[in-house]
Design a protein around this motif. Structure first.
Motif, short mmCIF file in Angstrom:
data_model
loop_
_atom_site.label_atom_id
_atom_site.label_comp_id
_atom_site.label_asym_id
_atom_site.label_seq_id
_atom_site.Cartn_x
_atom_site.Cartn_y
_atom_site.Cartn_z
N PRO A 1 4.86 0.01 8.42
CA PRO A 1 3.68 -0.86 8.52
C PRO A 1 2.90 -0.69 9.82
O PRO A 1 1.72 -1.05 9.88
N GLU A 2 3.52 -0.12 10.85
CA GLU A 2 2.83 0.05 12.13
C GLU A 2 1.75 1.14 12.06
O GLU A 2 0.89 1.20 12.92
N LEU A 3 1.80 1.97 11.06
CA LEU A 3 0.91 3.14 10.99
C LEU A 3 -0.48 2.84 10.42
O LEU A 3 -1.32 3.73 10.38
N TYR A 4 -0.71 1.60 10.00
CA TYR A 4 -1.97 1.27 9.33
C TYR A 4 -2.56 -0.04 9.87
O TYR A 4 -1.82 -0.93 10.29
N PRO A 5 -3.86 -0.17 9.79
CA PRO A 5 -4.50 -1.44 10.17
C PRO A 5 -4.22 -2.52 9.12
O PRO A 5 -3.78 -2.21 8.01
N THR A 6 -4.50 -3.74 9.47
CA THR A 6 -4.19 -4.89 8.62
C THR A 6 -4.72 -4.73 7.20
O THR A 6 -4.01 -5.00 6.23
N GLU A 7 -5.94 -4.24 7.05
CA GLU A 7 -6.54 -4.18 5.72
C GLU A 7 -5.90 -3.12 4.81
O GLU A 7 -6.08 -3.16 3.59
N LEU A 8 -5.15 -2.19 5.40
CA LEU A 8 -4.50 -1.15 4.59
C LEU A 8 -2.98 -1.30 4.55
O LEU A 8 -2.32 -0.62 3.77
N ASP B 1 -8.50 4.77 0.66
CA ASP B 1 -8.60 4.70 2.12
C ASP B 1 -7.36 5.24 2.84
O ASP B 1 -7.46 5.74 3.95
N ILE B 2 -6.19 5.11 2.21
CA ILE B 2 -4.98 5.61 2.88
C ILE B 2 -4.93 7.15 2.87
O ILE B 2 -4.06 7.74 3.52
N PHE B 3 -5.85 7.79 2.17
CA PHE B 3 -5.95 9.25 2.18
C PHE B 3 -7.21 9.73 2.88
O PHE B 3 -7.65 10.85 2.68
N SER C 1 -0.54 -3.43 3.57
CA SER C 1 0.27 -3.74 2.39
C SER C 1 0.15 -2.65 1.32
O SER C 1 1.15 -2.28 0.69
N THR C 2 -1.05 -2.12 1.12
CA THR C 2 -1.23 -1.04 0.14
C THR C 2 -0.47 0.20 0.57
O THR C 2 0.23 0.83 -0.24
N SER D 1 2.11 0.49 2.75
CA SER D 1 3.56 0.27 2.75
C SER D 1 4.09 0.19 1.32
O SER D 1 5.14 0.77 1.01
N GLY D 2 3.38 -0.49 0.47
CA GLY D 2 3.81 -0.63 -0.92
C GLY D 2 3.81 0.70 -1.67
O GLY D 2 4.71 0.99 -2.45
N SER D 3 2.79 1.53 -1.41
CA SER D 3 2.74 2.82 -2.10
C SER D 3 3.86 3.74 -1.62
O SER D 3 4.50 4.44 -2.41
N ALA D 4 4.15 3.72 -0.31
CA ALA D 4 5.25 4.54 0.22
C ALA D 4 6.58 4.09 -0.37
O ALA D 4 7.41 4.91 -0.77
N ASN D 5 6.78 2.78 -0.43
CA ASN D 5 8.00 2.23 -1.01
C ASN D 5 8.12 2.61 -2.48
O ASN D 5 9.21 2.92 -2.97
N SER D 6 7.00 2.63 -3.19
CA SER D 6 7.01 3.01 -4.61
C SER D 6 7.41 4.46 -4.79
O SER D 6 8.17 4.80 -5.71
N ILE D 7 6.91 5.34 -3.94
CA ILE D 7 7.32 6.74 -3.98
C ILE D 7 8.82 6.85 -3.69
O ILE D 7 9.54 7.64 -4.30
N GLY D 8 9.30 6.00 -2.78
CA GLY D 8 10.73 5.95 -2.50
C GLY D 8 11.53 5.54 -3.72
O GLY D 8 12.61 6.08 -3.98
N ARG D 9 11.01 4.61 -4.51
CA ARG D 9 11.70 4.17 -5.74
C ARG D 9 11.86 5.34 -6.71
O ARG D 9 12.87 5.47 -7.39
N ILE D 10 10.83 6.18 -6.78
CA ILE D 10 10.92 7.36 -7.65
C ILE D 10 12.04 8.27 -7.17
O ILE D 10 12.87 8.75 -7.96
#
Length: 198
Positions: A123-130, A1-3, A132-133, A135-144
C-alpha cells in the motif's frame, strides 16, 4: 491509472511478486506433509515434521517486522524471497531427514517473513486514490498464484519419480520474485506517502 506513469512499473513488480509468493507458499505448505511421507516417512512423522517446519513462520514474521525499518522494504523483501528460494533449493537437494527439516525451516522462516514485508510495502507504493485498487488487484493476482501452486506441484509430482522436484520449481519462483523486487521495486523506507507518490 495503476498502469500509468511511474505506477506501471510498481504494479508489474507487485503482480509478479504477489503471484510468486502465494504460489510458493500454498504449493509448498499444502503438499509438505505428503511430500515428506512420499520420501519414506510415516504419515504421523511427516505431519510432525511439517508442524515443526511451519512453526518457523512465526519468528520469520517477527524478524521481518523488526528489520523492515532498519534495512528497507525493497532490499529486505528481495533478500527474504532469495533466501526462501535458497531454502527450496536445499530442500530439493536434501538427502537426509535432518537436511530436509532444516531446509524446510529456512523456507518457512523467510517465506512468511516476506509476507509480512509484502503487506507493509504494497500500500505504500500508491497514493490514497489508487491504494485500495492497486493493493486489491495485486492480492487478487496472488490468489491466482495461490490456486495454481498446489496444482503445479501435483502435476510435477505426477511427471517424475523424484518427489522433491516441485521444490526446484519453487526455488525458481522465489528467485524470480527476488529479482523482480530488486530490479523494479523502489525503496519507501523513511519516506512520506506524499514523497513516494510523486
Amino acid at each position: 491509472d495503476i498502469f500509468r506513469g511511474e505506477y506501471k512499473k510498481r504494479t508489474i513488480m507487485l503482480w509478479i511478486h504477489w503471484f510468486s509468493i502465494a504460489l510458493t507458499y500454498w504449493g509448498i505448505f499444502l503438499w509438505l506433509p505428503q511430500i515428506l511421507s512420499m520420501r519414506g516417512l510415516s504419515y504421523v512423522k511427516s505431519v510432525e515434521y511439517a508442524i515443526i517446519i511451519t512453526l518457523a513462520q512465526l519468528p520469520g514474521y517477527l524478524t521481518a517486522a523488526w528489520l523492515i525499518d532498519k534495512v528497507g522494504r525493497r532490499k529486505l523483501l528481495a533478500i527474504f524471497m532469495g533466501l526462501g528460494g535458497l531454502g527450496s533449493f536445499l530442500f530439493w537437494s536434501s538427502t537426509t531427514e535432518l537436511e530436509a527439516i532444516l531446509a524446510g525451516i529456512i523456507i518457512s522462516f523467510f517465506n512468511l517473513g516476506a509476507w509480512g514485508i509484502t503487506y507493509a510495502y504494497t500500500p505504500e507504493l500508491y497514493p490514497t486514490e489508487l491504494r485500495s485498487t492497486a493493493s486489491g488487484s495485486a492480492n487478487s493476482i496472488g490468489r491466482i498464484g495461490g490456486m495454481l501452486g498446489p496444482y503445479i506441484a501435483g502435476y510435477l509430482l505426477s511427471l517424475t519419480s523424484n518427489v522433491m522436484i516441485p521444490f526446484l520449481f519453487f526455488a525458481i519462483m522465489h528467485f524470480v520474485s527476488a529479482i523482480d523486487v530488486f530490479i523494479l521495486g523502489i525503496e519507501t523506507k523513511q519516506k512520506s506517502l506524499e514523497e513516494i507518490s510523486k
